[in-house]
Design a protein around this motif. Structure first.
Motif, PDB file in Angstrom:
ATOM      1  N   PRO A 167       0.821  -1.221   0.000  1.00  0.00           N
ATOM      2  CA  PRO A 167       0.000   0.000   0.000  1.00  0.00           C
ATOM      3  C   PRO A 167       0.849   1.262   0.000  1.00  0.00           C
ATOM      4  O   PRO A 167       2.025   1.251   0.379  1.00  0.00           O
ATOM      5  CB  PRO A 167      -0.807  -0.113   1.296  1.00  0.00           C
ATOM      6  CG  PRO A 167      -0.728  -1.549   1.697  1.00  0.00           C
ATOM      7  CD  PRO A 167       0.600  -2.033   1.206  1.00  0.00           C
ATOM      8  N   PHE A 224      -0.440   4.952   1.251  1.00  0.00           N
ATOM      9  CA  PHE A 224      -1.494   5.857   1.693  1.00  0.00           C
ATOM     10  C   PHE A 224      -0.892   7.242   1.923  1.00  0.00           C
ATOM     11  O   PHE A 224       0.209   7.369   2.462  1.00  0.00           O
ATOM     12  CB  PHE A 224      -2.115   5.381   3.009  1.00  0.00           C
ATOM     13  CG  PHE A 224      -2.950   4.136   2.892  1.00  0.00           C
ATOM     14  CD1 PHE A 224      -3.038   3.425   1.707  1.00  0.00           C
ATOM     15  CD2 PHE A 224      -3.662   3.663   3.988  1.00  0.00           C
ATOM     16  CE1 PHE A 224      -3.811   2.285   1.600  1.00  0.00           C
ATOM     17  CE2 PHE A 224      -4.447   2.517   3.902  1.00  0.00           C
ATOM     18  CZ  PHE A 224      -4.518   1.827   2.704  1.00  0.00           C
ATOM     19  N   GLY A 244      -0.478   0.228   4.991  1.00  0.00           N
ATOM     20  CA  GLY A 244      -1.926   0.320   5.046  1.00  0.00           C
ATOM     21  C   GLY A 244      -2.497   0.057   6.419  1.00  0.00           C
ATOM     22  O   GLY A 244      -3.716  -0.064   6.579  1.00  0.00           O
ATOM     23  N   CYS A 252      -4.595   2.981  10.616  1.00  0.00           N
ATOM     24  CA  CYS A 252      -5.291   3.432   9.400  1.00  0.00           C
ATOM     25  C   CYS A 252      -6.750   2.973   9.381  1.00  0.00           C
ATOM     26  O   CYS A 252      -7.638   3.713   8.929  1.00  0.00           O
ATOM     27  CB  CYS A 252      -4.567   2.909   8.159  1.00  0.00           C
ATOM     28  SG  CYS A 252      -2.883   3.549   7.973  1.00  0.00           S
ATOM     29  N   ASN A 310      -9.570   7.991   6.633  1.00  0.00           N
ATOM     30  CA  ASN A 310      -9.438   6.856   5.725  1.00  0.00           C
ATOM     31  C   ASN A 310     -10.781   6.180   5.479  1.00  0.00           C
ATOM     32  O   ASN A 310     -10.843   5.008   5.108  1.00  0.00           O
ATOM     33  CB  ASN A 310      -8.434   5.836   6.295  1.00  0.00           C
ATOM     34  CG  ASN A 310      -7.989   4.809   5.269  1.00  0.00           C
ATOM     35  OD1 ASN A 310      -7.828   5.118   4.084  1.00  0.00           O
ATOM     36  ND2 ASN A 310      -7.806   3.579   5.710  1.00  0.00           N
ATOM     37  N   LYS A 346     -12.130   9.242  -0.139  1.00  0.00           N
ATOM     38  CA  LYS A 346     -11.408   9.299   1.125  1.00  0.00           C
ATOM     39  C   LYS A 346     -10.486  10.517   1.129  1.00  0.00           C
ATOM     40  O   LYS A 346      -9.879  10.850   0.112  1.00  0.00           O
ATOM     41  CB  LYS A 346     -10.553   8.041   1.319  1.00  0.00           C
ATOM     42  CG  LYS A 346     -11.332   6.747   1.475  1.00  0.00           C
ATOM     43  CD  LYS A 346     -10.364   5.593   1.693  1.00  0.00           C
ATOM     44  CE  LYS A 346     -11.094   4.271   1.883  1.00  0.00           C
ATOM     45  NZ  LYS A 346     -10.146   3.156   2.147  1.00  0.00           N
ATOM     46  N   CYS A 402      -7.763  10.479   2.803  1.00  0.00           N
ATOM     47  CA  CYS A 402      -6.478   9.787   2.678  1.00  0.00           C
ATOM     48  C   CYS A 402      -6.536   8.950   1.404  1.00  0.00           C
ATOM     49  O   CYS A 402      -7.378   8.056   1.281  1.00  0.00           O
ATOM     50  CB  CYS A 402      -6.224   8.904   3.889  1.00  0.00           C
ATOM     51  SG  CYS A 402      -4.669   7.979   3.799  1.00  0.00           S
ATOM     52  N   LYS A 403      -5.670   9.252   0.447  1.00  0.00           N
ATOM     53  CA  LYS A 403      -5.717   8.578  -0.839  1.00  0.00           C
ATOM     54  C   LYS A 403      -4.982   7.236  -0.772  1.00  0.00           C
ATOM     55  O   LYS A 403      -3.838   7.164  -0.341  1.00  0.00           O
ATOM     56  CB  LYS A 403      -5.105   9.456  -1.933  1.00  0.00           C
ATOM     57  CG  LYS A 403      -5.798  10.809  -2.066  1.00  0.00           C
ATOM     58  CD  LYS A 403      -7.310  10.665  -2.197  1.00  0.00           C
ATOM     59  CE  LYS A 403      -8.013  12.008  -2.245  1.00  0.00           C
ATOM     60  NZ  LYS A 403      -9.479  11.888  -2.212  1.00  0.00           N
ATOM     61  N   ASN A 404      -5.649   6.194  -1.203  1.00  0.00           N
ATOM     62  CA  ASN A 404      -5.094   4.840  -1.162  1.00  0.00           C
ATOM     63  C   ASN A 404      -4.614   4.428  -2.544  1.00  0.00           C
ATOM     64  O   ASN A 404      -5.390   4.404  -3.500  1.00  0.00           O
ATOM     65  CB  ASN A 404      -6.155   3.835  -0.696  1.00  0.00           C
ATOM     66  CG  ASN A 404      -6.660   4.075   0.710  1.00  0.00           C
ATOM     67  OD1 ASN A 404      -7.566   3.401   1.171  1.00  0.00           O
ATOM     68  ND2 ASN A 404      -6.095   5.053   1.418  1.00  0.00           N
ATOM     69  N   ARG A 461      -1.390   1.765  -4.584  1.00  0.00           N
ATOM     70  CA  ARG A 461      -0.570   0.581  -4.357  1.00  0.00           C
ATOM     71  C   ARG A 461       0.677   0.678  -5.213  1.00  0.00           C
ATOM     72  O   ARG A 461       0.597   0.948  -6.409  1.00  0.00           O
ATOM     73  CB  ARG A 461      -1.332  -0.705  -4.666  1.00  0.00           C
ATOM     74  CG  ARG A 461      -0.666  -1.938  -4.049  1.00  0.00           C
ATOM     75  CD  ARG A 461      -1.633  -3.093  -3.893  1.00  0.00           C
ATOM     76  NE  ARG A 461      -1.104  -4.104  -2.996  1.00  0.00           N
ATOM     77  CZ  ARG A 461      -1.281  -4.146  -1.696  1.00  0.00           C
ATOM     78  NH1 ARG A 461      -2.006  -3.202  -1.115  1.00  0.00           N
ATOM     79  NH2 ARG A 461      -0.757  -5.101  -0.936  1.00  0.00           N
ATOM     80  N   THR A 489      -6.414   4.476  -7.408  1.00  0.00           N
ATOM     81  CA  THR A 489      -7.581   3.877  -6.768  1.00  0.00           C
ATOM     82  C   THR A 489      -8.501   3.173  -7.759  1.00  0.00           C
ATOM     83  O   THR A 489      -9.029   2.091  -7.483  1.00  0.00           O
ATOM     84  CB  THR A 489      -8.374   4.967  -6.020  1.00  0.00           C
ATOM     85  OG1 THR A 489      -7.494   5.662  -5.138  1.00  0.00           O
ATOM     86  CG2 THR A 489      -9.515   4.376  -5.217  1.00  0.00           C
TER      87      THR A 489
END
Length: 254
Positions: free
Chosen positions: A78, A80, A101, A112, A118, A128, A130-132, A134, A153
């Motif tokens: 992850p 974040f 993550g 998190c 989140n 969100k 908080c941007k997730n 990978r 995302t």
């Protein structure tokens, strides 16, 4: 005659990653660059529903456009990132970030899963705050070092589906060759964006698996030393999010 040609082509392919996965070369490079700002080259997904990737081409800012990434995914984890003020590009690190993550580092920091920033709806629309993303480290054909694809995302669901399919067949991602392409997708507002799609190419042979396993450990060691400051590069093309659906639209303009 046709069968012989197929076999010859396959032998050429299966020897490829054993030769490329030179972990000692990676270790030598990282040792030489100790204390310097060393990062792997980035693969970028252009805005506007493009179906080609941009990869660095030698020195300077030159890039090559390619339709498909073919290689071995050595590692993925992850990424974040939370900015108190709206992110507008540049190299400033996020106020809070995480590479697992699970635990955020910075302000507000903490777990998190329990963080209100989140949760869907904490950002614009249903997104969100908080941007997730990978981070995918992929060793491509013809390269001695892996490159990093920061998966947005809008592509995480496709990646998760592909990962589950391979694991259900007993295949770890660093023991197979994966193809990654881009397709145009459209959100409910009619805005087109790029979505990554994944496909299985073949399994590695035993020689390749051994070489890749060693290189994977070197990349894990590299990733374990990343700091939140490194997320500024990961989210450099942090995307706009549709206020209605929370879907990815396109990277921010700098």
């Amino acid at each position: 005659m046709t069968e012989i040609k197929k076999e010859t082509t396959e032998v050429a392919k299966t020897n490829n990653f054993a030769e490329l996965a030179n972990a000692s070369a990676l270790n030598d490079i990282t040792e030489d660059l100790a204390g310097l700002d060393f990062t792997f080259d980035r693969i970028r997904i252009p805005a506007g529903g493009s179906t080609v990737f941009e990869i660095p081409d030698g020195d300077g800012d030159d890039v090559t456009m390619i339709k498909e990434l073919v290689g071995v995914i050595l590692l993925h984890h992850p990424a974040f990132a939370y900015y108190k003020e709206k992110y507008t590009g540049g190299t400033n690190p996020p106020d809070c970030g995480s590479f697992d993550g699970e635990n955020g580092i910075g302000d507000p920091g903490g777990k998190c899963a329990n963080c209100p920033l989140n949760q869907f709806g904490s950002g614009n629309g249903q997104s969100k705050a908080c941007k997730n993303r990978r981070m995918i480290y992929i060793l491509m054909e013809g390269e001695m070092l892996p490159m990093v694809l920061s998966l947005p995302t809008g592509s995480l669901k496709e990646f998760t589906k592909y990962l589950k399919r391979q694991l259900s067949k007993g295949r770890k991602l660093n023991r197979i060759v994966t193809r990654i392409g881009l397709k145009k997708a459209t959100n409910s507002s009619g805005i087109t964006y790029s979505q990554a799609v994944f496909g299985f190419e073949r399994e590695l042979n035993e020689e390749e698996k051994a070489a890749i396993a060693t290189m994977t450990e070197s990349v894990k060691a590299y990733a374990s030393n990343l700091t939140v400051a490194a997320l500024a590069d990961v989210v450099e093309d942090l995307p706009f999010v549709d206020a209605e659906t929370g879907e990815i639209i396109e990277p921010l303009k700098q």
